[in-house]
Motif scaffolding. Structure first.
Motif, PDB file in Angstrom:
ATOM      1  N   MET A   1      64.075  49.243  38.691  1.00 12.38           N
ATOM      2  CA  MET A   1      64.273  48.888  40.422  1.00 12.38           C
ATOM      3  C   MET A   1      63.876  47.477  40.308  1.00 12.38           C
ATOM      4  O   MET A   1      64.391  46.899  41.383  1.00 12.38           O
ATOM      5  N   GLY A   2      62.889  46.663  39.676  1.00 12.39           N
ATOM      6  CA  GLY A   2      62.642  45.149  39.822  1.00 12.39           C
ATOM      7  C   GLY A   2      61.637  45.030  40.750  1.00 12.39           C
ATOM      8  O   GLY A   2      61.347  45.788  41.728  1.00 12.39           O
ATOM      9  N   ILE A   3      61.140  43.588  41.065  1.00 14.74           N
ATOM     10  CA  ILE A   3      60.186  43.318  41.960  1.00 14.74           C
ATOM     11  C   ILE A   3      60.919  43.358  43.114  1.00 14.74           C
ATOM     12  O   ILE A   3      61.887  42.227  43.210  1.00 14.74           O
ATOM     13  N   ILE A   4      60.137  43.648  44.221  1.00 15.80           N
ATOM     14  CA  ILE A   4      60.752  43.755  45.706  1.00 15.80           C
ATOM     15  C   ILE A   4      60.279  42.479  46.487  1.00 15.80           C
ATOM     16  O   ILE A   4      59.080  42.463  46.409  1.00 15.80           O
ATOM     17  N   VAL A   5      60.943  41.216  46.594  1.00 16.02           N
ATOM     18  CA  VAL A   5      60.285  40.361  47.605  1.00 16.02           C
ATOM     19  C   VAL A   5      60.472  40.519  48.799  1.00 16.02           C
ATOM     20  O   VAL A   5      61.331  41.033  49.634  1.00 16.02           O
ATOM     21  N   LYS A   6      59.351  40.191  49.749  1.00 21.40           N
ATOM     22  CA  LYS A   6      59.320  40.455  51.022  1.00 21.40           C
ATOM     23  C   LYS A   6      59.555  39.457  52.040  1.00 21.40           C
ATOM     24  O   LYS A   6      59.213  38.542  51.648  1.00 21.40           O
ATOM     25  N   SER A   7      60.163  39.744  53.017  1.00 22.12           N
ATOM     26  CA  SER A   7      60.247  38.644  54.068  1.00 22.12           C
ATOM     27  C   SER A   7      59.145  38.474  54.894  1.00 22.12           C
ATOM     28  O   SER A   7      58.039  39.193  54.754  1.00 22.12           O
ATOM     29  N   ARG A   8      58.950  37.252  55.641  1.00 21.36           N
ATOM     30  CA  ARG A   8      57.893  37.107  56.292  1.00 21.36           C
ATOM     31  C   ARG A   8      57.509  38.116  57.353  1.00 21.36           C
ATOM     32  O   ARG A   8      56.223  38.411  57.301  1.00 21.36           O
ATOM     33  N   PHE A   9      58.464  38.857  57.955  1.00 23.40           N
ATOM     34  CA  PHE A   9      58.029  39.816  58.863  1.00 23.40           C
ATOM     35  C   PHE A   9      57.531  41.255  58.229  1.00 23.40           C
ATOM     36  O   PHE A   9      56.423  41.673  58.501  1.00 23.40           O
ATOM     37  N   GLU A  10      57.858  41.334  56.892  1.00 23.29           N
ATOM     38  CA  GLU A  10      57.330  42.432  56.376  1.00 23.29           C
ATOM     39  C   GLU A  10      55.981  42.141  55.964  1.00 23.29           C
ATOM     40  O   GLU A  10      55.169  43.129  55.798  1.00 23.29           O
ATOM     41  N   ILE A  11      55.655  40.982  55.440  1.00 28.15           N
ATOM     42  CA  ILE A  11      54.386  40.622  55.004  1.00 28.15           C
ATOM     43  C   ILE A  11      53.552  40.805  56.171  1.00 28.15           C
ATOM     44  O   ILE A  11      52.345  41.134  56.305  1.00 28.15           O
ATOM     45  N   ASP A  12      53.700  40.314  57.623  1.00 25.30           N
ATOM     46  CA  ASP A  12      53.136  40.349  58.806  1.00 25.30           C
ATOM     47  C   ASP A  12      52.697  41.959  59.173  1.00 25.30           C
ATOM     48  O   ASP A  12      51.711  42.259  59.207  1.00 25.30           O
ATOM     49  N   THR A  13      53.597  42.865  58.641  1.00 28.27           N
ATOM     50  CA  THR A  13      53.285  44.222  58.757  1.00 28.27           C
ATOM     51  C   THR A  13      52.251  44.800  57.678  1.00 28.27           C
ATOM     52  O   THR A  13      51.455  45.509  58.211  1.00 28.27           O
ATOM     53  N   MET A  14      52.567  44.269  56.565  1.00 31.83           N
ATOM     54  CA  MET A  14      51.488  44.493  55.433  1.00 31.83           C
ATOM     55  C   MET A  14      49.871  44.072  55.736  1.00 31.83           C
ATOM     56  O   MET A  14      49.133  44.583  55.501  1.00 31.83           O
ATOM     57  N   ARG A  15      49.977  42.860  56.578  1.00 30.80           N
ATOM     58  CA  ARG A  15      48.700  42.287  57.022  1.00 30.80           C
ATOM     59  C   ARG A  15      48.148  43.239  57.873  1.00 30.80           C
ATOM     60  O   ARG A  15      46.938  43.302  57.683  1.00 30.80           O
ATOM     61  N   ARG A  16      48.733  43.669  58.734  1.00 30.38           N
ATOM     62  CA  ARG A  16      48.193  44.861  59.602  1.00 30.38           C
ATOM     63  C   ARG A  16      47.546  46.060  58.788  1.00 30.38           C
ATOM     64  O   ARG A  16      46.545  46.386  59.157  1.00 30.38           O
ATOM     65  N   ALA A  17      48.466  46.656  57.842  1.00 36.15           N
ATOM     66  CA  ALA A  17      47.951  47.589  57.146  1.00 36.15           C
ATOM     67  C   ALA A  17      46.754  47.284  56.361  1.00 36.15           C
ATOM     68  O   ALA A  17      45.688  47.962  56.421  1.00 36.15           O
TER      69      ALA A  17
ATOM     70  N   VAL B   1      37.812  45.877  29.766  1.00 38.18           N
ATOM     71  CA  VAL B   1      38.675  46.306  30.878  1.00 38.18           C
ATOM     72  C   VAL B   1      39.658  47.293  30.554  1.00 38.18           C
ATOM     73  O   VAL B   1      39.844  47.753  29.429  1.00 38.18           O
ATOM     74  N   VAL B   2      39.783  48.386  31.419  1.00 40.18           N
ATOM     75  CA  VAL B   2      40.373  49.504  31.375  1.00 40.18           C
ATOM     76  C   VAL B   2      42.028  49.382  31.030  1.00 40.18           C
ATOM     77  O   VAL B   2      42.481  48.566  31.649  1.00 40.18           O
ATOM     78  N   ARG B   3      42.506  49.826  30.094  1.00 39.66           N
ATOM     79  CA  ARG B   3      44.024  49.620  29.729  1.00 39.66           C
ATOM     80  C   ARG B   3      44.818  50.552  30.018  1.00 39.66           C
ATOM     81  O   ARG B   3      45.891  50.525  30.233  1.00 39.66           O
ATOM     82  N   GLU B   4      44.386  51.869  30.450  1.00 38.50           N
ATOM     83  CA  GLU B   4      45.301  52.941  30.760  1.00 38.50           C
ATOM     84  C   GLU B   4      45.726  53.132  32.253  1.00 38.50           C
ATOM     85  O   GLU B   4      46.383  54.044  32.677  1.00 38.50           O
ATOM     86  N   TYR B   5      44.939  52.140  33.110  1.00 41.58           N
ATOM     87  CA  TYR B   5      45.465  52.209  34.501  1.00 41.58           C
ATOM     88  C   TYR B   5      45.762  50.633  34.817  1.00 41.58           C
ATOM     89  O   TYR B   5      44.968  49.980  34.384  1.00 41.58           O
ATOM     90  N   THR B   6      46.427  50.402  35.836  1.00 41.78           N
ATOM     91  CA  THR B   6      46.930  49.047  36.152  1.00 41.78           C
ATOM     92  C   THR B   6      47.094  48.816  37.479  1.00 41.78           C
ATOM     93  O   THR B   6      47.124  49.907  38.364  1.00 41.78           O
ATOM     94  N   GLY B   7      47.090  47.542  37.849  1.00 42.33           N
ATOM     95  CA  GLY B   7      47.514  47.474  39.298  1.00 42.33           C
ATOM     96  C   GLY B   7      49.036  47.378  39.336  1.00 42.33           C
ATOM     97  O   GLY B   7      49.608  47.928  38.216  1.00 42.33           O
ATOM     98  N   HIS B   8      49.584  47.026  40.802  1.00 42.69           N
ATOM     99  CA  HIS B   8      50.964  47.423  41.030  1.00 42.69           C
ATOM    100  C   HIS B   8      51.777  46.614  41.917  1.00 42.69           C
ATOM    101  O   HIS B   8      50.825  46.274  42.651  1.00 42.69           O
ATOM    102  N   GLY B   9      52.823  46.557  42.119  1.00 39.09           N
ATOM    103  CA  GLY B   9      53.435  45.850  43.098  1.00 39.09           C
ATOM    104  C   GLY B   9      53.411  46.987  44.279  1.00 39.09           C
ATOM    105  O   GLY B   9      53.108  48.041  44.010  1.00 39.09           O
ATOM    106  N   ILE B  10      53.321  46.513  45.422  1.00 36.26           N
ATOM    107  CA  ILE B  10      53.040  47.390  46.744  1.00 36.26           C
ATOM    108  C   ILE B  10      54.033  46.952  47.617  1.00 36.26           C
ATOM    109  O   ILE B  10      54.275  45.644  47.919  1.00 36.26           O
ATOM    110  N   GLY B  11      54.445  47.875  48.640  1.00 38.22           N
ATOM    111  CA  GLY B  11      55.323  47.404  49.627  1.00 38.22           C
ATOM    112  C   GLY B  11      55.510  48.503  50.642  1.00 38.22           C
ATOM    113  O   GLY B  11      54.764  49.336  51.300  1.00 38.22           O
ATOM    114  N   ARG B  12      56.767  49.093  50.621  1.00 42.30           N
ATOM    115  CA  ARG B  12      57.172  50.245  51.200  1.00 42.30           C
ATOM    116  C   ARG B  12      56.460  51.619  50.541  1.00 42.30           C
ATOM    117  O   ARG B  12      56.230  52.526  51.179  1.00 42.30           O
ATOM    118  N   GLU B  13      56.459  51.152  49.240  1.00 44.99           N
ATOM    119  CA  GLU B  13      55.855  52.324  48.327  1.00 44.99           C
ATOM    120  C   GLU B  13      54.633  51.695  48.118  1.00 44.99           C
ATOM    121  O   GLU B  13      54.316  50.711  47.838  1.00 44.99           O
TER     122      GLU B  13
END
Ligand code: MF3
Ligand code: CO
Length: 249
Positions: free
Chosen positions: A1-17, A162-174
């Protein structure tokens, strides 16, 4: 799928969440008390998310039954709220996800209940510092491995694993998007970071070894050696200069 880059407006919404997630965590940290059961924390979480007009990200995710993850002492992540009673001296990881306007926020803190041991206190500080060290390396033109390496070196310099079997992640609509963000790695390796990428960075530090097991409930991840574990998480956005923490009040 690749890393999804967000727009200014999308980041504004993510800031609200993200702000709602941060506010809910703050309320939970204020309300937590010895004698409470973990299901009570989940009710508060669900109620507060609803009051802010947010949907709980975790509820129903792969069948997860609650709005909140509550992970105590040797529990690392994904503890299911229930009848367990919280005791003085325990360290409790609280992990919250919210959806607002189609976008996600995800953050976690670990808090001490009443008086905790100096060992536990030092672990919490290291886990928080590891998160901040990782965030500070989330910069346009850098590499994903810069974040991972910063977390690992902070943790290991204080003799935690540091735990190796669990990680951080990209985040957005998902809640979980590419890339996975390991809490160990090498500077200069992995994908190049670009402004508009939004990441959930979440170090999990153990006093003992890094190995994990999953309890019979199918969710609760615990340290294999029974040692204490702490977990901190923020959702951040990469910008032209300083990273922005989206899960801030
Ligand atoms: N913060 C956790 C994560 O990023 C929360 C997931 S809990 C789940 O994976 F129940 F939703 F899976
Ligand atoms: Co997460």
């Amino acid at each position: 799928m690749g890393i999804i880059v967000k727009s200014r407006f999308e980041i504004d919404t993510m800031r609200r969440a993200g702000r709602i997630v941060a506010e809910v965590l703050q309320i939970l940290a204020e309300q937590i008390r010895p004698g409470m059961c973990t299901a009570e924390l989940d009710s508060i979480c669900a109620q507060e998310l609803a009051r802010h007009g947010a949907k709980a990200s975790f509820k129903g995710y792969r069948g997860y039954p609650a709005s909140l993850c509550v992970s105590i002492d040797d529990e690392i992540v994904h503890g299911i709220p229930g009848k367990r009673v919280i005791r003085e001296g325990e360290i409790v990881s609280l992990d919250v996800g919210a959806i607002v306007g189609g976008f996600q926020g995800d953050a976690a803190i670990t808090v001490g209940v009443g008086e905790i041991s100096p060992e536990a206190q030092r672990l919490l500080e290291a886990a928080r510092d590891a998160l901040m060290a990782g965030i500070s390396r989330a910069r346009h033109g850098g590499h994903l491995g810069d974040i991972s390496a910063a977390i690992q070196s902070l943790a290991e310099s204080r003799h935690y694993s540091v735990v190796r079997e669990y990680t951080g992640h990209g985040i957005g609509r998902e809640m979980h998007e590419d890339p996975q963000i390991p809490n160990y790695g090498h500077e200069g390796q992995g994908p190049v970071l670009r402004k508009g990428m939004t990441l959930a960075i979440e170090p999990m530090l153990n006093i003992g070894g890094w190995r994990t097991e999953v309890n019979a409930d199918g969710w609760t991840v615990v340290t294999a050696d029974g040692s204490l574990s702490a977990h901190f998480e923020h959702t951040i956005a990469i910008t032209e200069d300083e990273p922005e923490i989206l899960t801030a009040v």
